[in-house]
Design an enzyme around this catalytic site. Structure first.
Site, PDB file in Angstrom:
ATOM      1  N   SER A 167      -1.311  -2.265   6.403  1.00 37.13           N
ATOM      2  CA  SER A 167      -0.592  -2.791   5.237  1.00 37.13           C
ATOM      3  C   SER A 167       0.724  -3.407   5.677  1.00 37.13           C
ATOM      4  O   SER A 167       1.362  -2.919   6.621  1.00 37.13           O
ATOM      5  CB  SER A 167      -0.306  -1.658   4.251  1.00 37.13           C
ATOM      6  OG  SER A 167       0.606  -2.087   3.262  1.00 37.13           O
TER       7      SER A 167
ATOM      8  N   TYR B 119       3.386   6.253   3.745  1.00 34.74           N
ATOM      9  CA  TYR B 119       2.317   5.245   3.809  1.00 34.74           C
ATOM     10  C   TYR B 119       2.597   4.230   4.928  1.00 34.74           C
ATOM     11  O   TYR B 119       1.702   3.871   5.700  1.00 34.74           O
ATOM     12  CB  TYR B 119       2.255   4.565   2.440  1.00 34.74           C
ATOM     13  CG  TYR B 119       1.194   3.526   2.258  1.00 34.74           C
ATOM     14  CD1 TYR B 119      -0.150   3.879   2.161  1.00 34.74           C
ATOM     15  CD2 TYR B 119       1.528   2.177   2.127  1.00 34.74           C
ATOM     16  CE1 TYR B 119      -1.125   2.913   1.959  1.00 34.74           C
ATOM     17  CE2 TYR B 119       0.568   1.209   1.915  1.00 34.74           C
ATOM     18  CZ  TYR B 119      -0.761   1.575   1.831  1.00 34.74           C
ATOM     19  OH  TYR B 119      -1.721   0.616   1.628  1.00 34.74           O
TER      20      TYR B 119
ATOM     21  N   LYS C 238       0.282   3.512   8.095  1.00 31.77           N
ATOM     22  CA  LYS C 238      -0.347   2.203   8.269  1.00 31.77           C
ATOM     23  C   LYS C 238       0.058   1.532   9.586  1.00 31.77           C
ATOM     24  O   LYS C 238      -0.750   0.818  10.195  1.00 31.77           O
ATOM     25  CB  LYS C 238      -0.013   1.306   7.074  1.00 31.77           C
ATOM     26  CG  LYS C 238      -0.732   1.707   5.781  1.00 31.77           C
ATOM     27  CD  LYS C 238      -2.225   1.854   5.985  1.00 31.77           C
ATOM     28  CE  LYS C 238      -3.031   1.643   4.729  1.00 31.77           C
ATOM     29  NZ  LYS C 238      -4.478   1.940   4.950  1.00 31.77           N
TER      30      LYS C 238
END
Ligand code: NAD
Length: 305
Positions: A154, A167, A171
């Site tokens: 991401s 996150y 990622k």
């Protein structure tokens, strides 16, 4: 439009395939001729609860148009369960050619309020989950001397975003995992690439709509459908591709080759550095090239095309 059966005879395991981007991966891989293991735990965006319906519906959609699919409802965060996903592909279909590490959850919160559980659960699904499924598949890929991985990264990690330290770390970790697998397994004819998608799914569907400008922005975001991501994955996993170790951004009708970190500038002093000379010489020499505190939306500053 008729699609080439680029993956005829192949078997793909797609995690988190009950909804969103994963669902479209499963449908596109089946349309390209692959038999599909449709894995999905069926939890909420935060990773709570479980529901078998999404995976069952995707498998039925594939079977309804003459494709082959089996369902798996386990969590990618469980090492043994990941092994059983690979075992299921082998026992049901006799081989495994593609792994798509797509399952994901979010626990967004500003960093100083992030709990240990917020951190652990996001790392467990994204980073550990991608390791778990990849590691189980690696044994099969090595033996058959072929295979292709796609891992979902991401721009939250590759560039940055607010409230996503867990996150973003997972990622960016996945980008490192993918490159490492590419390096270690190229001798076995195994490829590993990342896709960094932009797509309107329930995962970004929680954006609050406060005013007219936000409403217009959300309407534009809705044009980035989840189905636009799959063709890149199908292409990368076909025998016509030799690509490995790359990161592709995909947003609606745009495909980006994303950069990977390399030295940008260097400074040198024959006698070595003191803190003072770092401050007085090195930092001024390099500061013109410092990266601003960009977020993904600052870099991708134009509307989806
Ligand atoms: P989504 O929430 O629509 O789908 C994710 C799916 O994963 C869900 O069906 C969920 O049940 C499943 N899942 C969650 N935890 C699981 C687990 N432990 N085991 C098995 N399945 C599990 O989200 P999406 O937007 O389609 O995201 C798919 C992937 O793409 C994720 O890895 C996400 O981080 C990544 N991604 C998405 C975007 C975007 O714009 N949508 C942007 C960047 C990255």
């Amino acid at each position: 439009m008729t699609q080439d059966r680029l993956l005829e005879g192949k078997v793909a395991l797609v995690t988190g395939a009950g909804r969103g981007i994963g669902r479209d991966y499963a449908l596109a891989f089946a349309a390209a001729g692959a038999k599909v293991v449709v894995n999905d735990l069926g939890g909420t965006t935060r990773g709570e609860g479980a529901d078998r319906i999404p995976a069952l519906e995707v498998a039925k959609e594939i079977e309804d148009v003459g494709g082959a699919a089996v369902v798996n409802f386990d969590s990618v965060s469980d090492f043994d369960a990941a092994q059983s996903m690979v075992d299921q592909a082998m026992s049901e279909f006799g081989r495994l050619d593609v792994v798509i590490n797509n399952a994901g959850i979010l626990r967004d919160v500003i960093f100083h309020r992030m709990t240990e559980d917020d951190w652990d659960s996001v790392i467990a699904v994204h980073l550990k989950g991608s390791f778990n499924v990849s590691r189980a598949a690696a044994t099969v890929f090595r033996q058959q001397e072929s295979g292709a991985f796609i891992h979902m990264t991401s721009t939250s990690g590759l560039i940055g975003n607010f409230g996503q330290a867990n996150y973003a770390a997972a990622k960016l970790g996945i980008a490192g995992l993918s490159k490492s697998i590419a390096l270690d397994m190229t001798r076995f004819n195994v490829r590993s690439n990342c896709i960094s998608p932009f797509a309107w799914s329930r995962m970004i569907g929680t954006i609050p709509i406060g005013d007219e400008a936000q409403r217009e922005r959300v309407e534009k975001l809705k044009t980035m459908t989840t189905a636009k991501i799959a063709p890149v994955a199908v292409a990368l996993c076909s025998d016509r591709s030799a690509v490995t170790g790359q990161i592709f951004g995909v947003r609606n009708n745009e495909i980006f080759l994303m950069g990977q970190s390399r030295p940008l500038r260097s400074v040198h002093r024959a006698e070595g550095w003191t803190p003072e000379t770092v401050l007085d010489h090195a930092i001024p020499a390099m500061s013109a090239d410092f990266y601003p505190l960009d977020r993904s939306a600052d870099v991708f500053s134009w509307d989806p095309i």
